[in-house]
Design a protein around this motif. Structure first.
Motif, PDB file in Angstrom:
ATOM      1  N   ALA A 130       0.836  -1.209   0.000  1.00 56.34           N
ATOM      2  CA  ALA A 130       0.000   0.000   0.000  1.00 56.34           C
ATOM      3  C   ALA A 130       0.864   1.250   0.000  1.00 56.34           C
ATOM      4  O   ALA A 130       0.563   2.236  -0.668  1.00 56.34           O
ATOM      5  N   THR A 131       1.970   1.191   0.754  1.00 55.82           N
ATOM      6  CA  THR A 131       2.884   2.337   0.808  1.00 55.82           C
ATOM      7  C   THR A 131       3.525   2.584  -0.548  1.00 55.82           C
ATOM      8  O   THR A 131       3.662   3.725  -0.990  1.00 55.82           O
ATOM      9  N   GLU A 132       3.914   1.505  -1.233  1.00 54.34           N
ATOM     10  CA  GLU A 132       4.516   1.627  -2.548  1.00 54.34           C
ATOM     11  C   GLU A 132       3.528   2.212  -3.549  1.00 54.34           C
ATOM     12  O   GLU A 132       3.876   3.039  -4.389  1.00 54.34           O
ATOM     13  N   THR A 133       2.233   1.783  -3.440  1.00 58.19           N
ATOM     14  CA  THR A 133       1.201   2.297  -4.341  1.00 58.19           C
ATOM     15  C   THR A 133       1.008   3.786  -4.139  1.00 58.19           C
ATOM     16  O   THR A 133       0.900   4.560  -5.086  1.00 58.19           O
ATOM     17  N   ALA A 134       0.958   4.204  -2.863  1.00 54.61           N
ATOM     18  CA  ALA A 134       0.779   5.619  -2.551  1.00 54.61           C
ATOM     19  C   ALA A 134       1.953   6.436  -3.079  1.00 54.61           C
ATOM     20  O   ALA A 134       1.783   7.540  -3.593  1.00 54.61           O
ATOM     21  N   ALA A 135       3.160   5.873  -2.948  1.00 52.45           N
ATOM     22  CA  ALA A 135       4.356   6.587  -3.397  1.00 52.45           C
ATOM     23  C   ALA A 135       4.380   6.718  -4.917  1.00 52.45           C
ATOM     24  O   ALA A 135       4.958   7.653  -5.457  1.00 52.45           O
ATOM     25  N   ALA A 136       3.725   5.759  -5.600  1.00 47.19           N
ATOM     26  CA  ALA A 136       3.735   5.761  -7.062  1.00 47.19           C
ATOM     27  C   ALA A 136       2.812   6.822  -7.640  1.00 47.19           C
ATOM     28  O   ALA A 136       2.943   7.198  -8.799  1.00 47.19           O
ATOM     29  N   ALA A 191      -6.014   5.631  -4.127  1.00 42.57           N
ATOM     30  CA  ALA A 191      -7.054   4.738  -4.616  1.00 42.57           C
ATOM     31  C   ALA A 191      -7.650   5.198  -5.949  1.00 42.57           C
ATOM     32  O   ALA A 191      -8.037   4.389  -6.780  1.00 42.57           O
ATOM     33  N   ARG A 192      -7.703   6.536  -6.161  1.00 40.55           N
ATOM     34  CA  ARG A 192      -8.383   7.059  -7.343  1.00 40.55           C
ATOM     35  C   ARG A 192      -7.436   7.522  -8.442  1.00 40.55           C
ATOM     36  O   ARG A 192      -7.806   7.564  -9.612  1.00 40.55           O
ATOM     37  N   GLY A 193      -6.212   7.883  -8.075  1.00 42.02           N
ATOM     38  CA  GLY A 193      -5.259   8.331  -9.079  1.00 42.02           C
ATOM     39  C   GLY A 193      -4.661   9.685  -8.726  1.00 42.02           C
ATOM     40  O   GLY A 193      -4.979  10.284  -7.697  1.00 42.02           O
ATOM     41  N   SER A 194      -3.819  10.196  -9.601  1.00 39.17           N
ATOM     42  CA  SER A 194      -3.157  11.476  -9.359  1.00 39.17           C
ATOM     43  C   SER A 194      -4.120  12.632  -9.589  1.00 39.17           C
ATOM     44  O   SER A 194      -5.153  12.493 -10.252  1.00 39.17           O
ATOM     45  N   GLY A 195      -3.759  13.795  -9.050  1.00 33.18           N
ATOM     46  CA  GLY A 195      -4.577  14.971  -9.251  1.00 33.18           C
ATOM     47  C   GLY A 195      -4.712  15.316 -10.722  1.00 33.18           C
ATOM     48  O   GLY A 195      -5.780  15.743 -11.183  1.00 33.18           O
ATOM     49  N   ASP A 196      -3.641  15.135 -11.482  1.00 32.67           N
ATOM     50  CA  ASP A 196      -3.674  15.405 -12.922  1.00 32.67           C
ATOM     51  C   ASP A 196      -4.689  14.508 -13.625  1.00 32.67           C
ATOM     52  O   ASP A 196      -5.458  14.963 -14.484  1.00 32.67           O
ATOM     53  N   GLU A 197      -4.687  13.224 -13.258  1.00 26.75           N
ATOM     54  CA  GLU A 197      -5.604  12.274 -13.887  1.00 26.75           C
ATOM     55  C   GLU A 197      -7.055  12.605 -13.558  1.00 26.75           C
ATOM     56  O   GLU A 197      -7.929  12.595 -14.434  1.00 26.75           O
TER      57      GLU A 197
END
Length: 284
Positions: free
Chosen positions: A53-59, A135-141
């Motif tokens: 989960a930490t890796e996902t958040a960092a990505a 969970a939803r994606g980057s602000g840009d996306e």
């Protein structure tokens, strides 16, 4: 003579039962050892899930812009005088439960030419900022998804005629202008909507005009040029508010076409603002 024999029998039976108790106890001990190994495995699985989960958040890319500018200050006074001459100093800030994420401001102007009729203009700028979410994606996306929805909404306004869309260059990461005609009881409105995205912020600028009481309908091309310049300026204000560049650096401080609006008395502007707003695209 039989009692000693019976007593001996009972002793032997009791002695035989003792190893059985020890055997049960031994099995219980082994079972406990097994549970310990299971607990270790569960802890390792939990740690692995947490690390994933930490890796996902960092990505997920961090949102570029952390705040929005004051909505009624996103356009220069000169631009406002060009677009809404009689309402340049009367911006109305929209209500928002979170001004760090959503803001808007509107202006209206009525150029009253007496028996010759009147020229009406209405302008609205809304800004929406998106945070990055694992969970939803980057602000840009997320902003990109909203940008697409806003463009489609502007293209599908009920009652709109002669709808046209075209990309706008030099305004944020992507921008689209949508124009159409809308017939209202007060007159024929020429609507211009420019939707622009700059990183994780979406700017929607609505600008419409109408000739009322017999005055001529404004030129749609002039309105379109004015709206595009104002949208560029609003986008530059987002960048400037976050300490990156300025409106002047981006050339957004240039005024819109002088022919986009006329100047005169504004006594009846507020009476028409609600109907003019209905001519715009779907708002937040």
């Amino acid at each position: 003579m039989h009692r000693p024999a019976q007593r001996l029998t009972r002793i032997l039976v009791s002695a035989a039962a003792v190893p059985a108790l020890f055997a049960v106890s031994g099995c219980s001990s082994d079972s406990g050892s097994g549970d310990g190994e299971g607990g270790d495995a569960g802890a390792k699985a939990s740690a692995s899930a947490s690390a994933s989960a930490t890796e996902t958040a960092a990505a997920v890319k961090e949102a570029t812009y952390a705040k929005l500018p004051e909505p009624c200050d996103v356009l220069s006074s000169k631009t406002l005088k060009d677009l809404v001459p009689e309402g340049a100093k009367a911006g109305k800030e929209g209500q928002s439960s979170d001004t760090s994420a959503r803001v808007s401001c509107s202006w209206d102007s009525l150029d009253n030419n007496g028996v010759k009729g009147s020229q009406f203009r209405w302008l609205n700028v809304s800004l929406l900022r998106f945070e990055s979410d694992a969970a939803r994606g980057s602000g840009d996306e997320l902003a990109g998804e909203y940008y697409t929805k806003q463009v489609k909404a502007a293209q599908a306004v009920d009652g709109a005629k002669n709808t046209e869309s075209e990309p706008v260059t030099g305004t944020g990461d992507e921008a689209t202008a949508v124009r159409y005609d809308l017939k209202k009881k007060e007159g024929s409105f020429k609507q211009q909507t420019v939707v622009a995205r700059v990183e994780n912020v979406v700017v929607t600028l609505d600008y419409n005009g109408a000739g009322l009481a017999g005055d001529k309908t404004p030129d749609a091309d002039d309105l379109a040029k004015a709206a595009a310049k104002a949208a560029k300026e609003a986008v530059a204000s987002v960048v400037s508010a976050n300490g990156s560049g300025s409106a002047e650096d981006d050339g957004a401080g240039k005024s819109a076409s002088p022919s986009a609006s006329k100047s005169a008395s504004s006594g009846k502007g507020s009476e028409l603002s609600s109907d003019a707003k209905a001519a715009g695209a779907d708002k937040e």
